[in-house]
Design an enzyme around this catalytic site. Structure first.
Site, PDB file in Angstrom:
ATOM      1  N   SER A  69       0.834  -1.200   0.000  1.00  0.00           N
ATOM      2  CA  SER A  69       0.000   0.000   0.000  1.00  0.00           C
ATOM      3  C   SER A  69       0.871   1.253   0.000  1.00  0.00           C
ATOM      4  O   SER A  69       1.674   1.447  -0.904  1.00  0.00           O
ATOM      5  CB  SER A  69      -0.968  -0.033   1.182  1.00  0.00           C
ATOM      6  OG  SER A  69      -1.895   1.020   1.113  1.00  0.00           O
ATOM      7  N   ASP A  99      -2.669   6.082  -4.129  1.00  0.00           N
ATOM      8  CA  ASP A  99      -1.483   5.467  -3.532  1.00  0.00           C
ATOM      9  C   ASP A  99      -0.915   4.391  -4.462  1.00  0.00           C
ATOM     10  O   ASP A  99      -1.491   4.120  -5.521  1.00  0.00           O
ATOM     11  CB  ASP A  99      -1.812   4.936  -2.139  1.00  0.00           C
ATOM     12  CG  ASP A  99      -2.761   3.749  -2.145  1.00  0.00           C
ATOM     13  OD1 ASP A  99      -3.424   3.510  -3.180  1.00  0.00           O
ATOM     14  OD2 ASP A  99      -2.858   3.054  -1.112  1.00  0.00           O
ATOM     15  N   ASP A 118      -0.815   1.140  -4.818  1.00  0.00           N
ATOM     16  CA  ASP A 118      -1.631   0.057  -5.372  1.00  0.00           C
ATOM     17  C   ASP A 118      -3.025   0.527  -5.766  1.00  0.00           C
ATOM     18  O   ASP A 118      -3.878  -0.269  -6.138  1.00  0.00           O
ATOM     19  CB  ASP A 118      -1.702  -1.127  -4.413  1.00  0.00           C
ATOM     20  CG  ASP A 118      -2.472  -0.840  -3.140  1.00  0.00           C
ATOM     21  OD1 ASP A 118      -2.388   0.302  -2.637  1.00  0.00           O
ATOM     22  OD2 ASP A 118      -3.153  -1.754  -2.634  1.00  0.00           O
ATOM     23  N   ASP A 178      -5.702   1.797  -4.256  1.00  0.00           N
ATOM     24  CA  ASP A 178      -6.969   1.523  -3.570  1.00  0.00           C
ATOM     25  C   ASP A 178      -7.382   2.672  -2.645  1.00  0.00           C
ATOM     26  O   ASP A 178      -8.488   2.670  -2.110  1.00  0.00           O
ATOM     27  CB  ASP A 178      -6.931   0.195  -2.808  1.00  0.00           C
ATOM     28  CG  ASP A 178      -5.896   0.154  -1.693  1.00  0.00           C
ATOM     29  OD1 ASP A 178      -5.116   1.119  -1.547  1.00  0.00           O
ATOM     30  OD2 ASP A 178      -5.855  -0.865  -0.964  1.00  0.00           O
TER      31      ASP A 178
END
Length: 560
Positions: free
Chosen positions: A139, A298, A300, A302
């Site tokens: 993340s 961010d 990734d 999400d």
């Protein structure tokens, strides 16, 4: 030292790893690398990249995947899983390692040929009818981290009872020799390693765009509406731009220095859209492109953060609670105006998220449910309601910048959130208003909600012990009053209250409806403290929030 020596002498450990271990001489460093196995929690694995049982490396990934493969094979015939990864160091290598272990166990691995957003993995599990999924990501953690998130057959992250079953399988893998692995060429030839891409990408973009509420308005204002976007060197670039273009945005500008993947996130201290610093380059560029809104995702993709102009024309960063309240209002109000608001609609949020969205939802006759922190619990409820018909999911969010509308996936989606917040901004611009104007209207109508998050980072074994001591202190001696306001309710979620799974969280509600919550992070070496108040004016809320924050943090920081 026993574990260290086992690795040094294991013939299955490669020579590069052994050389890394031989170069270590600091006793504390060795202890931190080998005092435990990297913890497999409900979110999977997350840790610093390096050699050792308490680090992210090909061996910890392989061991976790062996356990996961055994779990997936118990779910039915023709077992399969989808694998995606982001822009972090060794993400492609870890993804391939996981795929080859799945293949070695007879589990078909669908692997994206390059980085993709995490929510697309959730979508792909459902789209391909797979038995599970893996995302290699940490993340918004610092560059030295990577992680391994596990998804169930519904496309949601594993919830505790399934994570415990996977963990039980992982525990059976007591040596590296128990890991079954197939070489890449053999796996491809056997049809157990399948590379995926464009077809799933297009289906995902169309699914997200299908949630759009006013594409006609977007097209009507697009000539004079400018979006400035930063993917923060992550996986969101192509998907976010494709979705925005699909619903009609024609002026989408990307921060050039942050457009391409960069595992070291070299232009930011932290690739986290929750922090204003992440938008520094975008803010410098905003005037040049006449931006109406700035968005960032961010690594990734999400989590989504948004920056909007206030009543003085200055850019202000919205926090997750504010963005969530605006989007919840936009979705529910639009559905009502279109006469599409269902009778059994539901908004789902977490226990540490502001009550503002709940109050807004209730004003539209929409039910509100609370879950524990983590979008996996929201996804779990979505699947439950899809099967039972008890409620129709309309919107879900958490204060940490995670949002979802629609039923196409089971995880927070920054692609969807980017589309929704930009569409809302365009819709209200067509009425001569900004998102800041809308937020002020909501405050005046529903109350001036203010929230704040304080974190303390406590690394290593000593840090884990300190976090436990802080939680024990508050659990064993709950305050009768804080900052002169009496405590009227104490909720210890470790007891499994309100029908929720047991989790190490403490929440204290005060007589003036303010509250605070203590929670050890499940993914970082931090203890997080959440604060929330509701006042009749912004000034009153700010003053009450600071008094509450100061009193609570003083006690936390005084603990030796």
């Amino acid at each position: 030292m026993t574990e260290y020596k086992l690795w040094v002498n294991d013939p299955l450990i490669d020579e590069d790893t052994k050389r890394e271990l031989a170069s270590l001489h600091d006793e504390k460093e060795l202890e931190d690398r080998f005092y435990r196995d990297l913890e497999f929690g409900t979110g999977g694995l997350r840790g610093v990249i390096g050699a050792g049982t308490n680090r992210m490396n090909r061996y910890t990934v392989a061991k976790a995947t062996q356990g996961l493969a055994q779990f997936i094979k118990q779910q039915g015939e023709r077992p399969s899983a989808v694998i995606a990864y982001d822009s972090r160091n060794q993400s492609p290598e870890f993804a391939l390692e996981a795929a080859l272990v799945l293949a070695g166990n007879g589990v078909k691995a669908y692997v994206f040929e390059s980085l993709r957003p995490t929510p697309e993995l959730s979508f792909a599990v459902r789209h391909l009818g797979a038995g599970g999924g893996i995302v290699i990501t940490a993340s918004h953690n610092p560059p030295e981290y990577n992680g391994y998130k596990v998804y169930g057959r519904d496309g949601g992250q594993l919830v505790p009872h399934d994570a415990e079953r996977v963990l039980a399988e992982i525990h059976t893998v007591d040596t590296l020799a128990r890991i079954q692995r197939m070489e890449r060429g053999e796996a491809e030839a056997a049809g157990l390693l399948v590379w995926i891409g464009a077809e799933v990408d297009e289906a995902f973009v169309q699914a997200v765009a299908g949630v759009s509420l006013h594409p006609d308005v977007v097209r009507s204002v697009s000539d004079d509406f400018h979006v400035l976007y930063t993917p923060l060197h992550g996986a969101g670039n192509l998907s976010v731009r494709n979705v925005l273009g699909t619903i009609g945005f024609t002026h989408v500008h990307v921060v050039p220095e942050q457009e391409l993947p960069d595992a070291n996130f070299s232009t930011v201290k932290s690739p986290n859209p929750e922090e204003r610093e992440a938008f520094t380059l975008a803010l410098h560029m905003a005037k040049e492109v006449n931006a109406d809104i700035i968005i960032g995702t961010d690594p990734d993709c999400d989590r989504m953060g948004a920056v909007v102009k206030d009543d003085r024309g200055q850019f202000v960063v919205l926090n997750g609670n504010q963005s969530g309240a605006i989007m919840a209002y936009y979705v529910l109000d639009s559905l009502k105006r279109q006469e599409k608001l269902p009778e059994r609609g539901v908004l789902i949020k977490t226990i540490v998220t502001s009550e503002m969205g709940a109050v807004i939802a209730e004003s539209y006759g929409v039910s509100v449910l609370n879950t524990l922190t983590g979008f996996k619990y929201i996804g779990e409820k979505m699947t439950e309601f899809e099967q039972s018909g008890q409620y129709q999911f309309l919107f879900g969010y958490e204060e940490s910048y995670g949002y979802l509308a629609g039923n196409y996936c089971r995880d927070k989606d920054a692609v969807l959130a980017s589309m929704l917040i930009c569409e809302a901004a365009a819709y209200y611009k067509s009425q001569g208003k900004t998102l800041y104007d809308i937020l002020q209207e909501l405050y005046r109508q529903f109350g001036f909600f203010q929230e704040q998050l304080e974190s303390r980072t406590l690394k290593g074994k000593d840090g884990i012990e300190k976090i436990a001591a802080i939680m024990d202190d508050w659990r064993q001696a709950p305050p009768a009053a804080v900052a002169g306001v009496s405590v009227v309710r104490v909720q210890d979620y470790l007891r499994g209250i309100d029908g929720l799974p047991a989790e190490n969280v403490l929440k204290y509600t005060l007589s003036d409806d303010s509250w605070f919550c203590l929670r050890p992070s499940g993914t970082e070496p931090k203890i997080k403290t959440y604060f929330a108040v509701r006042g009749s004016t912004g000034e009153e809320s700010a003053e009450r929030l600071e008094r509450l924050r100061s009193a609570v943090m003083s006690r936390i920081d005084q603990l030796p």
